[in-house]
Design an enzyme around this catalytic site. Structure first.
Site, short mmCIF file in Angstrom:
data_model
loop_
_atom_site.label_atom_id
_atom_site.label_comp_id
_atom_site.label_asym_id
_atom_site.label_seq_id
_atom_site.Cartn_x
_atom_site.Cartn_y
_atom_site.Cartn_z
N LYS A 409 0.65 -1.30 0.12
CA LYS A 409 -0.05 0.32 -0.16
C LYS A 409 0.75 0.84 0.03
O LYS A 409 1.53 1.64 0.50
CB LYS A 409 -1.11 -0.21 0.78
CG LYS A 409 -2.21 -0.81 1.01
CD LYS A 409 -2.40 -1.24 2.10
CE LYS A 409 -1.68 -1.20 3.71
NZ LYS A 409 -2.65 -2.12 4.86
N THR A 462 -7.33 9.46 8.57
CA THR A 462 -7.02 8.33 7.49
C THR A 462 -6.88 7.20 8.13
O THR A 462 -5.72 6.04 8.53
CB THR A 462 -5.57 8.09 6.61
OG1 THR A 462 -5.11 8.60 7.73
CG2 THR A 462 -5.86 9.02 5.83
N GLY A 464 -7.17 3.51 10.74
CA GLY A 464 -7.81 2.32 10.30
C GLY A 464 -8.24 2.16 8.35
O GLY A 464 -8.87 1.59 8.20
N THR A 465 -7.01 3.30 7.97
CA THR A 465 -7.35 3.20 6.34
C THR A 465 -6.88 1.83 6.52
O THR A 465 -7.72 1.07 5.04
CB THR A 465 -6.68 3.69 6.27
OG1 THR A 465 -5.18 3.66 6.07
CG2 THR A 465 -7.58 4.96 5.02
N GLY A 466 -6.05 0.70 6.59
CA GLY A 466 -5.42 -0.34 6.05
C GLY A 466 -6.42 -1.65 6.78
O GLY A 466 -7.29 -2.30 5.71
N CYS A 467 -7.31 -1.32 7.67
CA CYS A 467 -8.26 -2.15 8.55
C CYS A 467 -9.78 -2.04 7.52
O CYS A 467 -9.85 -3.30 6.81
CB CYS A 467 -8.60 -2.31 9.91
SG CYS A 467 -7.29 -1.76 11.29
N1 LIG Z 1 -5.08 10.29 1.39
C1 LIG Z 1 -5.61 9.16 0.80
N2 LIG Z 1 -6.33 9.26 0.24
C2 LIG Z 1 -6.82 8.13 -0.95
N3 LIG Z 1 -5.79 6.97 -0.51
C3 LIG Z 1 -5.70 6.71 0.67
C4 LIG Z 1 -5.17 7.22 1.76
N4 LIG Z 1 -3.79 7.33 2.25
C5 LIG Z 1 -4.27 6.23 1.83
N5 LIG Z 1 -4.81 5.61 1.08
C6 LIG Z 1 -5.02 4.04 0.71
O1 LIG Z 1 -6.02 3.25 2.10
C7 LIG Z 1 -5.11 1.68 1.91
C8 LIG Z 1 -4.37 1.97 3.15
O2 LIG Z 1 -3.24 2.33 3.22
P1 LIG Z 1 -2.36 2.78 3.84
O3 LIG Z 1 -1.12 2.58 4.40
O4 LIG Z 1 -2.95 3.66 4.96
O5 LIG Z 1 -2.85 1.42 5.34
P2 LIG Z 1 -2.41 1.53 6.80
O6 LIG Z 1 -1.00 2.37 6.94
O7 LIG Z 1 -2.30 -0.33 7.28
O8 LIG Z 1 -2.94 2.05 7.55
P3 LIG Z 1 -3.80 1.24 9.00
O9 LIG Z 1 -3.54 2.68 9.79
O10 LIG Z 1 -5.03 1.31 9.22
O11 LIG Z 1 -3.01 0.39 9.62
C9 LIG Z 1 -4.14 2.15 0.75
O12 LIG Z 1 -5.38 1.42 -0.48
C10 LIG Z 1 -3.81 3.29 0.33
O13 LIG Z 1 -3.44 3.73 -1.11
C1 LIG Z 2 -7.24 -2.80 17.58
C2 LIG Z 2 -6.89 -2.83 16.02
N1 LIG Z 2 -6.39 -3.70 14.90
C3 LIG Z 2 -5.47 -2.64 13.85
C4 LIG Z 2 -5.39 -1.36 14.28
C5 LIG Z 2 -4.29 -0.62 12.70
O1 LIG Z 2 -5.24 0.84 12.49
C6 LIG Z 2 -5.64 -0.75 15.00
N2 LIG Z 2 -5.39 0.98 15.12
N3 LIG Z 2 -6.28 -1.28 15.82
MG LIG Z 3 -2.40 -1.34 8.61
#
Ligand SMILES: Nc1ncnc2c1ncn2[C@@H]1O[C@H](COP(=O)(O)OP(=O)(O)OP(=O)(O)O)[C@@H](O)[C@H]1O
Ligand SMILES: Cc1ncc(CO)c(N)n1
Ligand SMILES: [Mg+2]
Length: 518
Positions: A409, A462, A464-467
């Protein structure tokens, strides 16, 4: 001429409608297919009573399989069972013996590979009878279909006590057969209420069961359990299981997962690994769920509502990793999306090194795809990622290392909304130049590589974007999208959820999972 053409068109349309309705009727009839076996009948447990009880509790078709009686005895018993079935409008088929089926006007016949050809059987029985054929390979399946089979019986699905040393078909071959033929497919062989769930998602419309019904001490109970499995074969609503931690702020973890699944119109279920006291500024406390309680949550789900796909998020410790991997293998879980949660957006550490290492060993190889962000990918690939080229290299290193597809990502400021997918499309064994030996053989993977670009939304919220992304991917896989399209649709969803500009909490806030216009 014009009129004739029009009449032919109408006739063909009517024939097609009739054939489709017959096929749909047969799909329903094949749902729970009881195949008799007299080895378990007793004085007070006649085959007739067993068939009656099986039908009363949900069996939808009966096949009479008898190898020990004389022809006359078989004919008498078959006529008795035919009456029982027809009184309940249940189709009654004969195993192997086409002439007996003709003589008693049964509803059809099931033919093994060594029995009469379906073509000859059709000439004897006529157009309206059901002819099923056993198939163990794609070639046999296509041949049987071309020879007029109405359905296929594929197996053995599991090792079976009924037919010793029988060939066991892999569930991947079963899936391939279902994808290649247009006639209904049932699985047969060694199926019971404990392993039947594993057949969900293979594409079969039903399962043929012998011992799990006719050897059962409580046929009613067994049929009801089997029915809870077979009713899931054709269900329209797809189900997704999240195995993750709870985020009290609702923006990440199972809360984000379930909201995402709901918004993506699938039924969400959850097995919780940890409770975190968390908000948009950080995590103040974490309480792990015991491995026993996690195991119990997973068992209760897999034995009742089978998940069409799985999302794995935060895992608390290495015992939990073992519990999850054992359960996924036991139930042949499909469509596994693993988000290698290491650090929350707020910076809080969510997984210890020993847990991550156990997950690399036991879970990554089971995953359909893993979805590391940039920091997580640097750890997994053991190299820095400073630009898009680094992302491509790192994704391939990780995919080769763990034997699963990788979606790297772009968030965290290399590329923000553009992600890189390194999808495994095949394997080849490569040997090193020196003498060929077991240890020198290494599986090399072939990849399909794609940038999956997104529209970067200018919004700091953003959390929780990954979840959310991994849950949306799992939801789309459950609905039948391929991996690349599952990701494309998931990114469109997440951009809407970020773009709704929810502004909650002092820190990096959550998204609006409830956006509905997908
Ligand atoms: N500002 C944004 N606009 C559009 N898409 C975004 C943006 N930020 C992240 N994304 C998308 O959101 C998805 C998650 O990416 P990100 O790198 O934020 O995950 P993460 O760090 O694992 O998130 P989390 O904080 O939940 O662990 C990816 O598809 C990324 O391209
Ligand atoms: C419980 C939980 N799972 C995953 C993430 C990753 O964002 C978080 N912040 N909290
Ligand atoms: Mg993540």
């Amino acid at each position: 001429m014009e009129k004739k053409l029009k009449e032919n068109k109408i006739t063909n349309y009517i024939v097609e409608v009739i054939n489709n309705s017959k096929k749909n009727q047969l799909v329903n009839q094949l749902n729970l297919y009881g195949v008799t076996d007299s080895m378990w009948t007793r004085e007070n447990r006649t085959l007739a009573n067993q068939v009656k009880e099986a039908i009363e509790n949900g069996v939808t078709m009966i096949q009479y399989r008898e190898k020990n009686l004389s022809q006359d005895e078989k004919k008498e018993e078959a006529k008795e069972l035919l009456d029982i079935c027809h009184k309940k409008s249940i189709p009654f088929l004969i195993d192997d013996d086409v002439y007996l089926a003709k003589e008693i006007d049964a509803d059809g016949v099931h033919l093994g590979q060594k029995d009469m050809s379906p073509v000859k059987a059709r000439q004897i029985l006529g157009a309206d009878k059901i002819i099923g054929v056993t198939a163990k390979t794609v070639e046999q399946a296509l041949k049987a279909q071309s020879e007029g089979a109405n359905y296929l019986g594929c197996g053995a699905a599991f090792v079976t006590s009924t037919k010793k040393d029988t060939y066991v078909i892999s569930h991947n071959v079963l899936k391939e057969i279902c994808s290649k033929v247009s006639i209904p497919v049932v699985a047969i062989g060694g199926i019971n209420e404990k392993n039947g769930m594993n057949l969900i998602g293979t594409g079969i419309c039903g399962m043929a069961v012998v011992g799990a019904i006719f050897a059962s001490e409580n046929i009613a109970e067994s049929v009801k359990k089997l029915k809870n499995i077979t009713k899931q074969f054709m269900r329209k609503t797809k189900t997704v299981l999240t195995i993750a931690g709870s985020d009290s702020s609702g923006g990440a973890g199972i809360q984000a997962d379930l909201k995402t699944m709901n918004a993506n119109k699938v039924y969400g279920m959850s097995a919780i690994t940890a409770i975190t006291a968390q908000n948009t500024t950080g995590v103040s406390m974490i309480n792990n769920v015991t491995p026993e309680l996690l195991d119990a949550q997973l068992e209760s789900i897999f034995t009742d509502i089978y998940p069409d796909s799985i999302k794995i998020g935060m895992i608390s410790d290495k015992e939990q990793v073992r519990v999850i991997s054992e359960k996924l293998k036991k139930y042949e879980a499909k469509n596994i999306v693993l988000d290698p949660v290491m650090v929350a957006t707020s910076g809080a550490n969510l997984s210890e090194d020993e847990t991550i290492n156990e997950a690399k060993k036991l879970l990554y190889p089971l995953a359909t795809v893993i979805t590391p962000n940039i920091p997580e990918a640097e750890i997994l690939a053991e190299q820095e990622i400073k630009n898009s080229c680094d992302m491509e290299k790192a994704a391939e290193i990780i995919a080769n290392k763990y034997g699963c597809s990788v979606l790297l990502k772009g968030g965290h400021c290399v590329n923000d909304a553009n992600d890189f997918l390194c999808e495994i499309s095949g394997t080849e064994s490569k040997t090193s130049d020196d003498i060929v030996s077991k240890k020198s053989c290494k599986t090399q993977y072939q990849f399909k590589k794609n940038w999956i670009n997104g529209d970067r939304i200018n919004n700091q919220n953003t959390h929780g974007t990954g979840c959310t992304l991994s849950s949306a991917i799992a939801s789309n896989l459950a609905k039948g999208y391929d991996l690349k399209n599952s990701i494309i649709h998931a990114k469109k969803y997440i951009e809407k959820a970020i773009g709704a500009n929810l502004d909650l909490g002092e820190g990096s806030g959550p998204m609006a999972h409830f956006v509905t216009e997908l």
